[in-house]
Write a protein that holds these residues in place. Structure first.
Motif, PDB file in Angstrom:
ATOM      1  N   ASP A   5      85.918 -93.022  35.648  1.00  0.00           N
ATOM      2  CA  ASP A   5      84.869 -92.278  36.352  1.00  0.00           C
ATOM      3  C   ASP A   5      83.767 -93.186  36.866  1.00  0.00           C
ATOM      4  OD1 ASP A   5      83.875 -93.037  33.930  1.00  0.00           O
ATOM      5  OD2 ASP A   5      82.955 -91.112  33.438  1.00  0.00           O
ATOM      6  N   LEU A   6      84.071 -94.477  37.066  1.00  0.00           N
ATOM      7  CA  LEU A   6      83.034 -95.433  37.448  1.00  0.00           C
ATOM      8  C   LEU A   6      83.593 -96.384  38.498  1.00  0.00           C
ATOM      9  CD1 LEU A   6      80.088 -96.013  36.434  1.00  0.00           C
ATOM     10  CD2 LEU A   6      81.070 -97.864  35.079  1.00  0.00           C
ATOM     11  N   VAL A   7      82.815 -96.607  39.551  1.00  0.00           N
ATOM     12  CA  VAL A   7      83.238 -97.507  40.617  1.00  0.00           C
ATOM     13  C   VAL A   7      82.035 -98.278  41.120  1.00  0.00           C
ATOM     14  CG1 VAL A   7      82.911 -95.772  42.423  1.00  0.00           C
ATOM     15  CG2 VAL A   7      84.505 -97.638  42.810  1.00  0.00           C
ATOM     16  N   GLU A   8      82.257 -99.512  41.523  1.00  0.00           N
ATOM     17  CA  GLU A   8      81.202-100.346  42.083  1.00  0.00           C
ATOM     18  C   GLU A   8      81.487-100.551  43.565  1.00  0.00           C
ATOM     19  OE1 GLU A   8      78.556-103.593  39.975  1.00  0.00           O
ATOM     20  OE2 GLU A   8      80.489-104.465  40.556  1.00  0.00           O
ATOM     21  N   VAL A   9      80.492-100.206  44.405  1.00  0.00           N
ATOM     22  CA  VAL A   9      80.638-100.295  45.854  1.00  0.00           C
ATOM     23  C   VAL A   9      79.730-101.402  46.362  1.00  0.00           C
ATOM     24  CG1 VAL A   9      80.397 -99.067  48.046  1.00  0.00           C
ATOM     25  CG2 VAL A   9      81.157 -97.831  46.004  1.00  0.00           C
ATOM     26  N   THR A  10      80.283-102.278  47.174  1.00  0.00           N
ATOM     27  CA  THR A  10      79.512-103.347  47.801  1.00  0.00           C
ATOM     28  C   THR A  10      79.345-103.028  49.285  1.00  0.00           C
ATOM     29  OG1 THR A  10      80.422-104.971  46.257  1.00  0.00           O
ATOM     30  CG2 THR A  10      79.388-105.820  48.253  1.00  0.00           C
ATOM     31  N   LEU A  11      78.101-103.112  49.759  1.00  0.00           N
ATOM     32  CA  LEU A  11      77.769-102.817  51.147  1.00  0.00           C
ATOM     33  C   LEU A  11      77.335-104.094  51.852  1.00  0.00           C
ATOM     34  CD1 LEU A  11      75.679 -99.541  50.606  1.00  0.00           C
ATOM     35  CD2 LEU A  11      78.118 -99.729  51.145  1.00  0.00           C
ATOM     36  N   ARG A  12      77.885-104.333  53.042  1.00  0.00           N
ATOM     37  CA  ARG A  12      77.555-105.511  53.847  1.00  0.00           C
ATOM     38  C   ARG A  12      76.712-105.094  55.039  1.00  0.00           C
ATOM     39  NH1 ARG A  12      80.000-107.421  58.330  1.00  0.00           N
ATOM     40  NH2 ARG A  12      81.751-105.978  58.064  1.00  0.00           N
ATOM     41  N   PRO A  13      75.598-105.792  55.323  1.00  0.00           N
ATOM     42  CA  PRO A  13      74.725-105.384  56.434  1.00  0.00           C
ATOM     43  C   PRO A  13      75.374-105.647  57.787  1.00  0.00           C
ATOM     44  CG  PRO A  13      73.970-107.463  55.527  1.00  0.00           C
ATOM     45  CD  PRO A  13      75.083-106.992  54.640  1.00  0.00           C
ATOM     46  N   LEU A  14      75.134-104.747  58.728  1.00  0.00           N
ATOM     47  CA  LEU A  14      75.576-104.931  60.109  1.00  0.00           C
ATOM     48  C   LEU A  14      74.436-105.429  60.982  1.00  0.00           C
ATOM     49  CD1 LEU A  14      77.767-101.729  60.579  1.00  0.00           C
ATOM     50  CD2 LEU A  14      78.495-104.047  59.970  1.00  0.00           C
ATOM     51  N   GLY A  39      74.817-103.877  46.119  1.00  0.00           N
ATOM     52  CA  GLY A  39      75.792-103.325  45.189  1.00  0.00           C
ATOM     53  C   GLY A  39      75.247-102.054  44.561  1.00  0.00           C
ATOM     54  N   ILE A  40      76.047-101.000  44.549  1.00  0.00           N
ATOM     55  CA  ILE A  40      75.682 -99.765  43.850  1.00  0.00           C
ATOM     56  C   ILE A  40      76.824 -99.405  42.914  1.00  0.00           C
ATOM     57  CG2 ILE A  40      74.160 -98.884  45.657  1.00  0.00           C
ATOM     58  CD1 ILE A  40      76.410 -97.073  46.595  1.00  0.00           C
ATOM     59  N   THR A  41      76.460 -98.877  41.753  1.00  0.00           N
ATOM     60  CA  THR A  41      77.455 -98.455  40.767  1.00  0.00           C
ATOM     61  C   THR A  41      77.431 -96.940  40.697  1.00  0.00           C
ATOM     62  OG1 THR A  41      77.107-100.500  39.525  1.00  0.00           O
ATOM     63  CG2 THR A  41      78.213 -98.695  38.376  1.00  0.00           C
ATOM     64  N   VAL A  42      78.570 -96.316  40.919  1.00  0.00           N
ATOM     65  CA  VAL A  42      78.659 -94.867  41.070  1.00  0.00           C
ATOM     66  C   VAL A  42      79.490 -94.285  39.935  1.00  0.00           C
ATOM     67  CG1 VAL A  42      79.285 -92.974  42.611  1.00  0.00           C
ATOM     68  CG2 VAL A  42      78.554 -95.175  43.563  1.00  0.00           C
ATOM     69  N   LYS A  43      78.912 -93.291  39.276  1.00  0.00           N
ATOM     70  CA  LYS A  43      79.607 -92.574  38.211  1.00  0.00           C
ATOM     71  C   LYS A  43      79.782 -91.125  38.623  1.00  0.00           C
ATOM     72  CE  LYS A  43      79.205 -91.299  33.293  1.00  0.00           C
ATOM     73  NZ  LYS A  43      80.525 -91.774  32.884  1.00  0.00           N
ATOM     74  N   ALA A  44      80.892 -90.502  38.223  1.00  0.00           N
ATOM     75  CA  ALA A  44      81.105 -89.090  38.506  1.00  0.00           C
ATOM     76  C   ALA A  44      80.055 -88.269  37.778  1.00  0.00           C
ATOM     77  CB  ALA A  44      82.500 -88.661  38.062  1.00  0.00           C
ATOM     78  N   LEU A  45      79.170 -87.606  38.554  1.00  0.00           N
ATOM     79  CA  LEU A  45      78.040 -86.885  37.968  1.00  0.00           C
ATOM     80  C   LEU A  45      78.138 -85.377  38.153  1.00  0.00           C
ATOM     81  CD1 LEU A  45      75.137 -89.211  39.132  1.00  0.00           C
ATOM     82  CD2 LEU A  45      76.161 -89.087  36.868  1.00  0.00           C
ATOM     83  N   GLY A  46      79.220 -84.884  38.723  1.00  0.00           N
ATOM     84  CA  GLY A  46      79.362 -83.445  38.858  1.00  0.00           C
ATOM     85  C   GLY A  46      79.126 -82.933  40.259  1.00  0.00           C
ATOM     86  N   ASP A  47      78.595 -83.758  41.197  1.00  0.00           N
ATOM     87  CA  ASP A  47      78.446 -83.328  42.578  1.00  0.00           C
ATOM     88  C   ASP A  47      79.443 -84.115  43.414  1.00  0.00           C
ATOM     89  OD1 ASP A  47      77.312 -85.789  42.512  1.00  0.00           O
ATOM     90  OD2 ASP A  47      75.266 -85.123  42.897  1.00  0.00           O
ATOM     91  N   HIS A  48      79.089 -84.498  44.642  1.00  0.00           N
ATOM     92  CA  HIS A  48      80.064 -85.188  45.471  1.00  0.00           C
ATOM     93  C   HIS A  48      80.460 -86.540  44.906  1.00  0.00           C
ATOM     94  CE1 HIS A  48      77.915 -88.568  47.375  1.00  0.00           C
ATOM     95  NE2 HIS A  48      76.837 -87.828  47.287  1.00  0.00           N
TER      96      HIS A  48
END
Length: 455
Positions: free
Chosen positions: A248-257, A296-305
């Motif tokens: 239930d945990l994922v790390e997303v990396t965002l690169r600037p445009l 970097g943002i770390t996303v956990k399943a919290l019950g919404d989207h």
């Protein structure tokens, strides 16, 4: 040396008053002064109870206007409350108090000469604002009820109609869409007051003060909904990587445009992500390093989207990042610090650790508590190996039992009055920890937590 850059240390006091309490103090002062002014300007012949009822209505409009100012995201508002996350908490408190004040207003302020339009607007305002408050309270109802009542409510929630209602009301996006109507409901109540308040005809100053207060709040609402997008900085990004860490945990990396977002470790941003299900909007703490261009943002399943986010976010998808917000800053703490990271509440601490460019100068005990081994344990232990003053305590609740303030203080063995405590994790847990640390002697001003819920 790991020292804050010039200008990063927050001002903590002005004329002996902590800056973060100047905002709440101003709210209390305005509320008191407006009440005294309204009461002293009671028109001759106006029934006392009726005038008091109208006073409650005027105070309600004042608090709703303040709530609209607080959620405007203006940068000058943030320092007075210790961060925009704290301003959002006072926004909620002001709105709830304002809604409660409508009850005696409705009971006492009956006007036989009330217009039909005014009555209709009053019903619209009361119904809409009441629904907003109830919806805002729903995510934290468990913390507001005693255990026996909680069990009864949980049993009742298994009924099919209530399950259907929970699905309809669930989700950050649905709440946010309805929440954006707040100003319209306040406007309905404001116009109702202009049409039906009997005190205004005899005392013009009451009318014009009411117009000034309500007009200010509605102006800020219009700014937020219509103009803010043209003034607040937004940065274009692209998903550069998606790394599953747990079920239930994922790390997303965002690169600037384009121009990257500059932030301080511990801050969060409003992230708009295009997913397979369409655009999604949610506040996320930055878990990556503050230096460099990627986020970097770390996303956990919290019950919404966010429950489905690991499945619908893919490399190459666009994102828009607004912010940064928040003042969760370890540099404002004392020389002896305790960091407590529970679950996904570890994200700001990861940013702190990943942003280090030298040795930590404070004595820090970092407690990482999770159900099962923490997916970040290896990385955190490696960082601690290079930091003589940083001690890491990994607590697996399935093996070691629950972490408590008493266990922490027993390990740290430092005078609680000298400690600064920084916490991130579930709201109910942090409330209990705050009470425990206060009872043990930790100063209120030295207990800091990341407020992550904007509802």
């Amino acid at each position: 040396m790991d020292t804050p850059r010039a200008g990063t240390r927050p001002r903590t006091a002005l004329l002996g008053v902590p800056v973060r309490w100047m905002g709440p103090g101003a709210i209390a002062l305005l509320f008191a002064l407006y009440g005294v002014f309204w009461f002293l300007e009671r028109p001759a012949g106006e029934p006392l109870l009726g005038h008091v009822g109208q006073l409650f209505g005027g105070e309600s409009v004042l608090l709703f206007s303040i709530a609209l100012v607080l959620i405007s995201t203006l940068p000058h508002v943030e320092p007075l409350f210790g961060g925009i996350d704290h301003a959002a908490i006072w926004h909620r408190r002001a709105a709830i108090t304002a809604t409660v004040l409508l009850l005696p207003h409705i009971e006492l302020a009956a006007n036989p000469a009330a217009t039909s339009a005014g009555k209709t607007l009053a019903v619209i305002a009361a119904s809409g604002l009441g629904a907003l408050v109830v919806w805002a309270i729903l995510p934290r109802w468990r913390t507001m009820l005693p255990a026996p009542v909680r069990r009864l409510v949980l049993a009742a929630l298994q009924a099919r109609p209530l399950k259907l209602a929970a699905r309809l009301l669930g989700g950050y996006e649905r709440w946010r869409g309805f929440h954006r109507l707040t100003g319209l409901f306040v406007a309905a109540g404001f116009v109702h007051g202009l049409l039906d308040a009997s005190s205004f005809a005899s005392v013009p100053w009451l009318r014009w003060s009411y117009v000034g207060i309500g007009g200010t709040g509605l102006a800020f609402y219009a700014y937020r909904e219509v103009l803010a997008r043209h003034f607040l900085p937004h940065h274009d990004y692209q998903v550069a990587g998606v790394r599953p860490l747990a079920a239930d945990l994922v790390e997303v990396t965002l690169r600037p445009l384009g121009k990257p977002l500059k932030f301080k470790p511990g801050q969060f941003a409003m992230v708009y992500l295009e997913t397979a299900d369409g655009w999604q909007r949610h506040p996320f703490s930055m878990s990556g390093a503050a230096h460099g261009d990627t986020i970097g943002i770390t996303v956990k399943a919290l019950g919404d989207h966010t429950t489905k986010l690991p499945d619908v976010v893919q490399t190459g998808m666009p994102a828009v990042v607004g912010g940064p917000y928040g003042r969760f800053d370890r540099h404002g703490g004392t020389a002896d610090q305790v960091w407590i990271a529970a679950g996904v509440g570890i994200t700001p601490f990861l940013s702190w650790l990943r942003s280090l460019d030298g040795e930590v100068q404070e004595n820090v005990d970092l407690f990482v508590t999770s159900a099962g081994p923490s997916p970040f344990a290896e990385e955190i232990v490696a960082v601690a190996g290079t930091q003589p003053r940083l001690k890491v305590h990994l607590v697996d609740t399935e093996v070691d039992g629950r972490l408590t303030p008493e266990r922490i203080l027993a390990v740290v063995a430092t005078d609680p009055r000298r400690l600064s405590v920084f916490m991130g994790g579930p709201d109910s847990m942090l409330r209990q920890f705050r009470k425990g640390f206060r009872a043990a002697g930790v100063r209120r001003a030295n207990i800091h937590r990341e407020y992550f819920q904007w509802r």
